[in-house]
Write an enzyme that holds these catalytic residues in place. Structure first.
Site, short mmCIF file in Angstrom:
data_model
loop_
_atom_site.label_atom_id
_atom_site.label_comp_id
_atom_site.label_asym_id
_atom_site.label_seq_id
_atom_site.Cartn_x
_atom_site.Cartn_y
_atom_site.Cartn_z
CG ASN A 50 25.36 -31.77 -36.78
OD1 ASN A 50 25.98 -32.77 -37.09
ND2 ASN A 50 24.98 -30.87 -37.69
CD GLU B 187 17.11 -26.41 -34.21
OE1 GLU B 187 18.26 -26.80 -34.48
OE2 GLU B 187 16.32 -27.07 -33.52
CG HIS C 88 19.41 -24.63 -40.08
ND1 HIS C 88 19.81 -24.31 -41.37
CD2 HIS C 88 20.29 -25.54 -39.63
CE1 HIS C 88 20.92 -24.98 -41.65
NE2 HIS C 88 21.23 -25.75 -40.62
CB CYS D 72 16.97 -34.75 -34.19
SG CYS D 72 18.58 -34.64 -34.94
C1 2E7 Z 1 18.96 -28.48 -39.67
C2 2E7 Z 1 18.90 -28.59 -38.33
O1 2E7 Z 1 23.19 -27.82 -41.31
P1 2E7 Z 1 23.78 -28.38 -40.06
O2 2E7 Z 1 25.24 -28.44 -39.94
O3 2E7 Z 1 23.07 -27.60 -38.88
P2 2E7 Z 1 23.45 -27.30 -37.35
O4 2E7 Z 1 22.13 -26.99 -36.73
O5 2E7 Z 1 24.09 -28.49 -36.78
O6 2E7 Z 1 24.32 -26.08 -37.34
O7 2E7 Z 1 23.28 -29.88 -39.86
C3 2E7 Z 1 22.07 -30.38 -40.30
C4 2E7 Z 1 20.92 -29.75 -39.62
C5 2E7 Z 1 20.81 -29.82 -38.28
N1 2E7 Z 1 19.81 -29.24 -37.64
C6 2E7 Z 1 20.00 -29.06 -40.33
CL1 2E7 Z 1 17.68 -27.83 -37.47
FE1 F3S Z 2 16.58 -32.66 -38.76
FE2 F3S Z 2 18.16 -33.58 -36.94
FE3 F3S Z 2 18.96 -33.50 -39.35
S1 F3S Z 2 16.75 -31.90 -36.75
S2 F3S Z 2 17.95 -31.75 -40.24
S3 F3S Z 2 17.28 -34.73 -38.61
S4 F3S Z 2 20.21 -33.13 -37.60
#
Ligand code: 2E7
Ligand code: F3S
Length: 319
Positions: free
Chosen positions: A229, A131, A79, A199
């Protein structure tokens, strides 16, 4: 009359994105190459199963770099981290491997660039998410966070002709566009990011769940409760017409009562979710009569990212 045939619509794309794959392999290879303990700042990705599995292999998850012993090895999560975290780590002589997703690094560059040009940056994202903390930390004097619709009226800018919006990578595409429209009503000259910040993986998973949701009595999303996500996929499924939708980490968390009167079950998973958890859910559903699985494909993802250079230099060449 015979009962309607029970079936599963399985979203594709679902599950691991390129950034998660890279981050998880980074921790695995760091453990193999340097041996445990490998410290990881925050959850490498927001998935309970992934974190528990890596912990069993010798990863030690900490909240902050100051919990890592002087001189030890620490991996930064997918993140992203703010410059302050890099500074803290340098001050403790930590060896660092940065598993920040390259698509997050891109947003950090945008924040730095527009701060340098003295823009007011309106960062659309969820307060407290790692993030957002990392991105805002690149330019704390220029960034204002816009989370809910109520935040739009609170924004104060110095020059309305020099305002840009950026965003977290894992938001709902539709909700973000609503927020941008709302911001643009206040600031007609509001500039768009040079390229999409949400993304490819986030938007592809939302498109796929939208395609199947209208046909579903129930959509099950595999993912953890702290996964932005994954949570968005439940919301998108409901807005697209699913009669019900729930987030589960594991098949055994599905409440059998959710299946009452259900003919079609949609299944998808967040970007941090290993596909074996989805396969477990399909097996669980098959045991209850939902053995007919049809994949709904809306995109074909081929993207992959190289491992962080600070790890790559120590990897043994593959034979
Ligand atoms: C990094 C980023 O780890 P996740 O569930 O993260 P989110 O941001 O959705 O809570 O998913 C993968 C990921 C998504 N965005 C990892 Cl910046
Ligand atoms: Fe990167 Fe998108 Fe995955 S920002 S970690 S490709 S959900």
């Amino acid at each position: 009359m015979s009962a309607p045939t029970k079936r599963v619509l399985l979203a594709n794309p679902r599950g691991y994105c390129a950034g998660v794959d890279r981050a998880v392999i980074t921790v695995e290879k760091a453990l193999e190459t340097y041996g445990p303990p490998v410290y990881v700042r925050k959850e490498i990705v927001h998935n309970r199963h992934v974190v528990e599995t890596l912990r069993e292999r010798g990863a030690i998850f900490v909240d902050e770099a100051d919990e890592v012993p002087e001189g030890a090895l620490v991996v930064f999560s997918a993140h992203g981290v703010s410059p302050a975290v890099h500074e803290q780590s340098a001050a403790r002589n930590l060896r660092t491997i940065d598993a920040t997703c390259p698509l997050v690094t891109k947003v950090h560059f945008e924040a730095k660039r527009f701060a340098k040009e003295d823009y007011d940056i309106l960062l659309i994202g969820h307060e407290g998410h790692e993030e957002v903390e990392g991105t805002a930390g690149e330019a704390p004097d220029h960034v204002q966070l816009v989370d809910g619709p109520e935040d739009v009226d609170k924004v104060v800018v110095r020059d309305p002709s020099k305002v840009i919006w950026l965003s977290q990578t894992t938001l709902s595409v539709d909700e973000t566009m609503e927020r941008v429209d709302q911001l643009r009503e206040r600031f007609p000259d509001l500039q768009n990011p040079p390229s999409d910040d949400i993304c490819y993986a986030t938007s592809n998973r939302q498109v796929a769940v939208k395609a199947l949701a209208p046909e579903c009595d129930l959509v099950l999303v595999v993912g953890s409760t702290n996964s932005s996500n994954s949570k968005r996929l439940v919301e998108v499924a409901l807005l697209a017409g699913a009669r019900a939708s729930y987030l589960v980490d594991y098949a055994h968390e599905v409440d059998e009562a959710w299946l009452e009167g259900v003919t079609t079950v949609g299944v998808t998973s967040g970007a941090s979710v290993p596909d074996n958890l989805v396969m477990d859910l399909l097996a669980w559903l098959a045991e209850r009569g939902y053995g007919d699985v049809e994949e709904v494909t809306t995109a074909n993802e081929k993207i992959a990212f190289a491992l962080p250079p600070e790890l790559r230099k120590d990897l043994k060449p593959a034979r």
